[in-house]
Design a protein around this motif. Sequence first.
Motif, short mmCIF file in Angstrom:
data_model
loop_
_atom_site.label_atom_id
_atom_site.label_comp_id
_atom_site.label_asym_id
_atom_site.label_seq_id
_atom_site.Cartn_x
_atom_site.Cartn_y
_atom_site.Cartn_z
N UNK A 122 15.60 12.04 14.62
CA UNK A 122 15.49 10.91 13.70
C UNK A 122 14.20 10.14 13.92
N UNK A 123 13.60 9.74 12.84
CA UNK A 123 12.39 8.93 12.92
C UNK A 123 12.73 7.48 12.59
N UNK A 124 11.84 6.58 12.99
CA UNK A 124 12.04 5.18 12.67
C UNK A 124 13.08 4.47 13.50
N UNK A 125 13.49 5.06 14.62
CA UNK A 125 14.45 4.41 15.52
C UNK A 125 13.72 4.09 16.82
N UNK A 126 14.18 3.08 17.56
CA UNK A 126 13.52 2.72 18.82
C UNK A 126 13.51 3.89 19.81
N UNK A 127 12.45 3.97 20.60
CA UNK A 127 12.31 5.06 21.57
C UNK A 127 13.49 5.14 22.53
N UNK A 128 14.05 4.01 23.00
CA UNK A 128 15.22 4.13 23.90
C UNK A 128 16.41 4.83 23.24
N UNK A 129 16.58 4.63 21.93
CA UNK A 129 17.68 5.31 21.23
C UNK A 129 17.44 6.81 21.21
N UNK A 130 16.21 7.21 20.92
CA UNK A 130 15.88 8.63 20.91
C UNK A 130 16.12 9.26 22.28
N UNK A 196 18.41 6.98 5.19
CA UNK A 196 17.11 7.01 5.87
C UNK A 196 16.61 8.43 6.07
N UNK A 197 17.51 9.37 6.35
CA UNK A 197 17.07 10.75 6.58
C UNK A 197 16.36 11.31 5.36
N UNK A 198 16.90 11.08 4.18
CA UNK A 198 16.30 11.63 2.97
C UNK A 198 15.11 10.80 2.48
N UNK A 199 14.93 9.62 3.05
CA UNK A 199 13.74 8.79 2.88
C UNK A 199 13.40 8.47 1.42
N UNK A 200 14.26 7.72 0.74
CA UNK A 200 13.94 7.33 -0.64
C UNK A 200 12.67 6.50 -0.75
N UNK A 267 12.83 14.45 2.73
CA UNK A 267 13.48 14.08 3.99
C UNK A 267 12.48 13.90 5.12
N UNK A 268 12.77 12.91 5.98
CA UNK A 268 11.92 12.64 7.14
C UNK A 268 12.28 13.53 8.32
N UNK A 269 13.52 13.99 8.40
CA UNK A 269 13.94 14.98 9.39
C UNK A 269 15.02 15.83 8.74
N UNK A 270 15.18 17.08 9.21
CA UNK A 270 16.00 18.00 8.44
C UNK A 270 16.34 19.21 9.29
N UNK A 271 17.18 20.09 8.74
CA UNK A 271 17.46 21.39 9.36
C UNK A 271 17.03 22.48 8.37
#
Length: 364
Positions: A122-130, A196-200, A267-271
């Motif tokens: 996931x992008x756009x989340x704080x580094x500690x969460x990642x 957020x994943x699909x990034x409208x 999408x900003x992240x995907x499979x």
Amino acid sequence: MRREIPRILHVTGSMGGGTAGAVVEFVRSTPQFEHHLLFRRRPGSEVPVRHEDLFAGSRDAGGGRVHLARALRETLPAVAPRVVHLHGTWAGLVGRTVIPAVARSATGPAILFTPHCFSFERTGVPAPVTRLLRAAERAVAASTDLAVCVSPREAELAAELGIPAVVVPNTTRARTARPDRRRHDGSIVTVGRVCAQKDPAFLLRVKALLARDDRLAGSGVTWTWVGGGDPRGEAALRAAGVRVTGWRSPAEVRNHLAAADVYLHTAAWESCPLPLLEAAVAGLPLVARSIPALDSLGLDPDLSTAEAVAAELGTVLTTGRPGRPRLQEAFAARHTPQAQASALADAYARALGPIPAPPLTRVG
């Protein structure tokens, strides 16, 4: 003596949309096994468990996410699967925690895990969460017999976690009949959850840039987002002139694809999203934002910015073809039902190990 058919229990904590479609395709590709399903319904999404011919049994865990763990504890002895196939982050964490505690032994089920996109991407989340999400995956990695990944990118990430991995391509058996489109009306369609994943927000930047494209001066470009989700995201799309349909049935989604001139994926992240495959096999030109997962699938790696995506959309809308059509053709060719069936059968065989043949019986 009749040979036992190995049972596979599929578990997902987010059954709906692309995950639901992917699970169904996995089951269709391996009819030689007996498939069972334990799921938690994704609110607002259609769950295709009505295909009784696909699943020998299915159970809705109901309630919140914690209910999935309890339901799994109850389902394991009832089904007695040889393989438990976990789909998605939450099922992956729950299953690889619960199963070793209650059912792991020399004869216990093998645990397979399909991320359908690792949560720590996931992008756009704080580094500690990642870091926390990655640490959670590392904590249960040792309980994973095999990662069944739908993109080479997923397989690389699994290997970094120390998990044996294979790539099994996603596929779709849905076929969209598109008319002979000699005339283009400038219709752009996107399919997926408004989140957020699909990034409208990325799509809206592309839309603003495309409006300045001189090649499209005077043309009536239309934008449709097939799906629903975050109310604020939906409101922002509608305010910018994008039609948001809300959730639609698979047949209705195919109708939208058939009527479109181009499929846009932001999408900003995907499979490996199923709508991309449905659009590709329909012959609909794809414009997909470049991200690591889609790059690993062989799609255009030069479309990482809103400016590049807008320019490619302009090319498709004026010529009817993507700038690099062979990439799209190769993408579709690698994701056939036959390719999935072969790769998935190999993955299950690897997890199951040798299956004893039935003893010979004397005749006469």
